[in-house]
Motif scaffolding. Structure first.
Motif, PDB file in Angstrom:
ATOM      1  N   THR A  71       0.814  -1.217   0.000  1.00 56.04           N
ATOM      2  CA  THR A  71       0.000   0.000   0.000  1.00 56.04           C
ATOM      3  C   THR A  71       0.847   1.265   0.000  1.00 56.04           C
ATOM      4  O   THR A  71       0.345   2.339  -0.314  1.00 56.04           O
ATOM      5  N   ASP A  72       2.146   1.157   0.330  1.00 52.80           N
ATOM      6  CA  ASP A  72       3.029   2.327   0.279  1.00 52.80           C
ATOM      7  C   ASP A  72       3.628   2.522  -1.109  1.00 52.80           C
ATOM      8  O   ASP A  72       4.410   3.460  -1.328  1.00 52.80           O
ATOM      9  N   GLY A  73       3.291   1.639  -2.053  1.00 51.84           N
ATOM     10  CA  GLY A  73       3.783   1.762  -3.421  1.00 51.84           C
ATOM     11  C   GLY A  73       5.201   1.278  -3.634  1.00 51.84           C
ATOM     12  O   GLY A  73       5.743   1.390  -4.736  1.00 51.84           O
ATOM     13  N   LYS A  74       5.827   0.725  -2.599  1.00 51.26           N
ATOM     14  CA  LYS A  74       7.217   0.290  -2.700  1.00 51.26           C
ATOM     15  C   LYS A  74       7.313  -1.225  -2.879  1.00 51.26           C
ATOM     16  O   LYS A  74       6.423  -1.966  -2.475  1.00 51.26           O
ATOM     17  N   THR A  75       8.427  -1.649  -3.474  1.00 50.57           N
ATOM     18  CA  THR A  75       8.765  -3.061  -3.574  1.00 50.57           C
ATOM     19  C   THR A  75      10.158  -3.247  -2.971  1.00 50.57           C
ATOM     20  O   THR A  75      10.733  -2.309  -2.401  1.00 50.57           O
ATOM     21  N   ILE A  76      10.733  -4.420  -3.152  1.00 53.89           N
ATOM     22  CA  ILE A  76      12.097  -4.658  -2.686  1.00 53.89           C
ATOM     23  C   ILE A  76      13.112  -3.877  -3.508  1.00 53.89           C
ATOM     24  O   ILE A  76      14.235  -3.631  -3.059  1.00 53.89           O
ATOM     25  N   ASP A  77      12.721  -3.450  -4.713  1.00 55.97           N
ATOM     26  CA  ASP A  77      13.641  -2.735  -5.592  1.00 55.97           C
ATOM     27  C   ASP A  77      14.134  -1.460  -4.903  1.00 55.97           C
ATOM     28  O   ASP A  77      13.401  -0.814  -4.156  1.00 55.97           O
ATOM     29  N   ALA A  78      15.389  -1.115  -5.176  1.00 56.73           N
ATOM     30  CA  ALA A  78      16.045   0.075  -4.606  1.00 56.73           C
ATOM     31  C   ALA A  78      16.358  -0.093  -3.123  1.00 56.73           C
ATOM     32  O   ALA A  78      16.455   0.893  -2.388  1.00 56.73           O
ATOM     33  N   MET A  79      16.508  -1.345  -2.683  1.00 58.41           N
ATOM     34  CA  MET A  79      16.940  -1.562  -1.301  1.00 58.41           C
ATOM     35  C   MET A  79      18.341  -1.010  -1.131  1.00 58.41           C
ATOM     36  O   MET A  79      19.215  -1.187  -1.985  1.00 58.41           O
ATOM     37  N   SER A  80      18.568  -0.304  -0.029  1.00 58.57           N
ATOM     38  CA  SER A  80      19.867   0.338   0.212  1.00 58.57           C
ATOM     39  C   SER A  80      20.140   0.391   1.704  1.00 58.57           C
ATOM     40  O   SER A  80      19.242   0.179   2.535  1.00 58.57           O
ATOM     41  N   LEU A  81      21.394   0.708   2.038  1.00 55.17           N
ATOM     42  CA  LEU A  81      21.752   0.863   3.445  1.00 55.17           C
ATOM     43  C   LEU A  81      20.995   2.032   4.065  1.00 55.17           C
ATOM     44  O   LEU A  81      20.592   1.978   5.233  1.00 55.17           O
TER      45      LEU A  81
ATOM     46  N   ILE B  96      24.702   2.842  -2.823  1.00 52.06           N
ATOM     47  CA  ILE B  96      24.268   1.768  -3.706  1.00 52.06           C
ATOM     48  C   ILE B  96      22.794   1.440  -3.458  1.00 52.06           C
ATOM     49  O   ILE B  96      22.342   1.390  -2.316  1.00 52.06           O
ATOM     50  N   GLU B  97      22.063   1.217  -4.560  1.00 55.13           N
ATOM     51  CA  GLU B  97      20.688   0.725  -4.493  1.00 55.13           C
ATOM     52  C   GLU B  97      20.639  -0.615  -5.221  1.00 55.13           C
ATOM     53  O   GLU B  97      21.192  -0.751  -6.313  1.00 55.13           O
ATOM     54  N   MET B  98      19.978  -1.583  -4.618  1.00 57.89           N
ATOM     55  CA  MET B  98      19.929  -2.918  -5.210  1.00 57.89           C
ATOM     56  C   MET B  98      18.732  -3.009  -6.156  1.00 57.89           C
ATOM     57  O   MET B  98      17.585  -2.832  -5.742  1.00 57.89           O
ATOM     58  N   HIS B  99      19.019  -3.277  -7.422  1.00 59.20           N
ATOM     59  CA  HIS B  99      17.944  -3.466  -8.396  1.00 59.20           C
ATOM     60  C   HIS B  99      17.526  -4.941  -8.394  1.00 59.20           C
ATOM     61  O   HIS B  99      18.374  -5.827  -8.430  1.00 59.20           O
ATOM     62  N   HIS B 100      16.222  -5.183  -8.345  1.00 61.70           N
ATOM     63  CA  HIS B 100      15.685  -6.544  -8.313  1.00 61.70           C
ATOM     64  C   HIS B 100      14.790  -6.777  -9.513  1.00 61.70           C
ATOM     65  O   HIS B 100      14.126  -5.856 -10.000  1.00 61.70           O
TER      66      HIS B 100
ATOM     67  N   ALA C 173      23.689  -4.415  -8.114  1.00 60.47           N
ATOM     68  CA  ALA C 173      24.032  -3.286  -7.247  1.00 60.47           C
ATOM     69  C   ALA C 173      24.415  -2.095  -8.111  1.00 60.47           C
ATOM     70  O   ALA C 173      25.413  -2.129  -8.831  1.00 60.47           O
ATOM     71  N   LEU C 174      23.592  -1.033  -8.046  1.00 59.58           N
ATOM     72  CA  LEU C 174      23.792   0.138  -8.906  1.00 59.58           C
ATOM     73  C   LEU C 174      23.896   1.405  -8.079  1.00 59.58           C
ATOM     74  O   LEU C 174      23.317   1.512  -6.985  1.00 59.58           O
ATOM     75  N   CYS C 175      24.611   2.385  -8.627  1.00 60.01           N
ATOM     76  CA  CYS C 175      24.589   3.715  -8.022  1.00 60.01           C
ATOM     77  C   CYS C 175      23.231   4.339  -8.329  1.00 60.01           C
ATOM     78  O   CYS C 175      22.501   3.884  -9.222  1.00 60.01           O
TER      79      CYS C 175
END
Length: 605
Positions: A53-63, A560-564, A590-592
């Motif tokens: 419901t927050d519109g987010k997924t696992i994509d762009a996971m970061s520290l 770094i943001e993790m692309h899934h 792992a992408l900038c």
């Protein structure tokens, strides 16, 4: 920060001590390494690419994202998002509600699950099998087959809407008995009360576990552990007698045999020994024709119990009145202490000679005078009183109909004829996909019912599926089934030829592993406490995030943001970044921030 493996191991040391209480659990949620472990555990699930419901997924996971979650936990501003509820069709045509939490909530819940499992796993009783490490439906069924020998009555337990009716106050009260940390309990309460969105309308949750929540199974086990403990106490009160009373006729024969055996030991001539041995064999055959002990001995009673999630089975050696009384006591305990209700229609008391249904198996106790030789070579009715697990024919029938792999024709005499049928919805798939679909369905069905005493009956399932596959291929290629059978034949078997990603030509055969029974090995694994901490101290995903180097452009010392991606096979290899992921067989990259933004804007080659 404390290594999460050491943390969980130290909690686990006191798990089996039910009187031990755990304080200051909440502070462990400040540990980024615990989140790293949780992230590694759940990242591969395809459902993580579905928006909450927050519109987010696992994509762009970061520290930074993890640090933000920890910061909100520290000041207790963290608030779980309501689950997004959608409905999916069930096999019976009805709809099943499915809750989709946000990924951030899944991550926090996995951290909580790790802590709860370390705290509680060692204290769960051996009768509990659902959602536990090293436990399964097969361990539950194996325990039934081992421990329910000679039972007279089954009580089939069915709790009405268990997961939707767990009382929140009772749940928190049970947790508070061992967890003396109000902040941790408040967080659990937040998840229980998070609610759900359906058609963008918010609904409160007044009972039940979190919709689609990772912590729901462990919370359910903690809740029903109270039932396990109650029935364990009931068993201690109910069990009586060391063994059934021997019948006089059997006692007389046993004494006579003992006297002959003594004479045989003292016999000096070979002729005398042969005569005595023949007399002993005759007595053994006579013993097999009569009962040894009184099956209606009122002084001998036993209660057995096994539970898998909210399904449980009770076995009673006693009268039907005893079984009905136990059913009533269990129902009263559930309604009084746990605010749950037994289904009167589905909670059945069944004689053991008939069939009780548990975890998709028919269960009954064999009554037979058939004799086999035991380990000492003596004839014995070793099969009498043993529990049989059977594959029900209606389960096989329903499964084939659900797959659309067969039709049923009824003869004028009322007999059913099962006829294989083409699955037209598969005909647009390629040959390998069709074969793999049939193989996986047959293998899954066979593996689940491989411990059944009549597992060979699943060969009928295999036969129908095989000819359904032939008809599906015939529909795809608009030809006859005999021609398709000749086309698919590879030696003595059937299969398809295909080319793999590396251009190598390969062959995949139709299922050929048979349907012989494969019982579980007899061991004490059901009684052993599982090792719930079997993780590496460093996780590859967090190593890649912490390296602060973009795996595509090579920039270093960047966030770094993790692309899934949902499925690796969905990548076509048209762009460099796709070929990079395919070559490494990874669903993550792992992408900038710059490269990640370009990728989603379609500007990254």
């Amino acid at each position: 920060m404390r290594n999460p493996i050491n943390l969980l191991s130290s909690l686990q040391i006191h798990s089996s001590d039910r009187s031990y209480t755990f304080g200051r659990l909440y502070r462990n949620l400040y540990n980024p390494e615990l989140f790293a472990l949780a992230y590694q555990n759940i990242y591969a699930s395809q459902g993580n690419m579905t928006k909450g419901t927050d519109g987010k997924t696992i994509d762009a996971m970061s520290l930074n994202r993890i640090e933000g979650i920890i910061a909100s936990l520290k000041d207790e501003s963290y608030q779980p998002q309501p689950s997004r509820r959608t409905c999916i069709p069930k096999k019976n045509g009805k709809m099943r509600p499915l809750g989709i939490p946000s990924f951030d909530d899944k991550l926090v819940q996995e951290c909580i699950r790790l802590l709860l499992e370390a705290v509680y796993e060692g204290s769960f009783l051996k009768t509990s099998h659902g959602f536990r490490p090293d436990h399964s439906c097969h361990t539950a069924l194996s325990q039934v087959q081992t421990c329910f020998t000679g039972v007279k009555w089954f009580v089939e337990g069915d709790i009405k809407g268990f997961f939707d009716n767990i009382d929140h106050e009772v749940m928190v009260g049970i947790l508070a008995e061992r967890i003396k940390d109000e902040r941790f309990l408040r967080l659990i309460r937040k998840f229980l009360k998070a609610g759900y969105l359906e058609d963008w309308r918010y609904h409160n949750t007044y009972s039940g576990t979190p919709q689609g929540g990772i912590i729901s199974p462990i919370l359910a086990n903690i809740y029903l552990d109270k039932l396990d403990g109650y029935i364990e106490g009931l068993k201690k009160q109910f069990d009586s007698g060391k063994g059934r009373a021997a019948l006089p006729a059997a006692t007389k024969l046993e004494k006579k045999r003992g006297a002959l055996a003594k004479k045989l030991r003292d016999a000096t001539t070979e002729e005398e020994q042969d005569i005595l041995a023949a007399q002993i064999r005759a007595l053994d055959r006579e013993k097999l024709a009569i009962l040894h002990s009184d099956p209606f001995d009122a002084n001998y009673r036993r209660l057995q119990y096994v539970r898998y999630a909210d399904d449980f089975l009770i076995g009673v050696i006693g009268s039907k009145a005893d079984a009905l009384a136990i059913k009533k006591q269990v129902g009263e305990y559930l309604s009084g202490a746990l605010k749950l209700e037994l289904s009167d229609e589905k909670t059945l008391v069944t004689h053991s000679a008939k069939r009780a249904r548990f975890l998709g198996y028919d269960i009954y106790v064999r009554h037979t005078n058939v004799a086999k030789r035991d380990k000492t070579g003596r004839l014995s009715r070793v099969l009498n009183g043993k529990v049989c697990l059977e594959l029900p024919s209606e389960i096989m029938r329903k499964k084939l109909l659900d797959y659309g792999a067969m039709t049923i024709e009824t003869t004028v005499y009322g007999k059913e004829n099962w006829k294989p049928k083409a699955r037209y919805y598969l005909k647009d798939n390629d040959d390998l996909e069709i074969l793999n679909q049939y193989n996986s369905e047959i293998r899954g069905f066979r593996n689940y019912y491989r411990i059944a005493n009549n597992s060979s009956h699943a060969s009928s399932f295999g036969y129908i599926m095989q000819y359904s596959m032939f008809k599906t291929f015939a529909a795809k290629y608009r030809t006859s089934m005999p021609k398709i059978i000749r086309r698919l034949r590879i030696g003595k078997h059937f299969g398809v030829h295909f080319t793999d990603k590396k251009g190598k030509k390969k062959t995949r055969l139709f299922y050929q592993d048979g349907f012989a029974r494969m019982p579980m090995q007899k061991s004490n694994t059901v009684d052993k406490l599982p090792n719930t901490v079997m993780y590496s101290s460093k996780t590859s995903l967090m190593d890649r995030l912490s390296a602060r180097q973009c795996e595509l452009c090579g920039n270093i010392d960047v966030d770094i943001e993790m692309h899934h991606v949902r499925k690796l096979k969905d990548l076509k290899g048209k762009h460099n970044w796709e070929r990079f992921m395919i070559a490494r067989n990874r669903k993550t990259l792992a992408l900038c921030a710059g490269c990640h933004r370009k990728l989603h804007n379609g500007k990254l080659n």
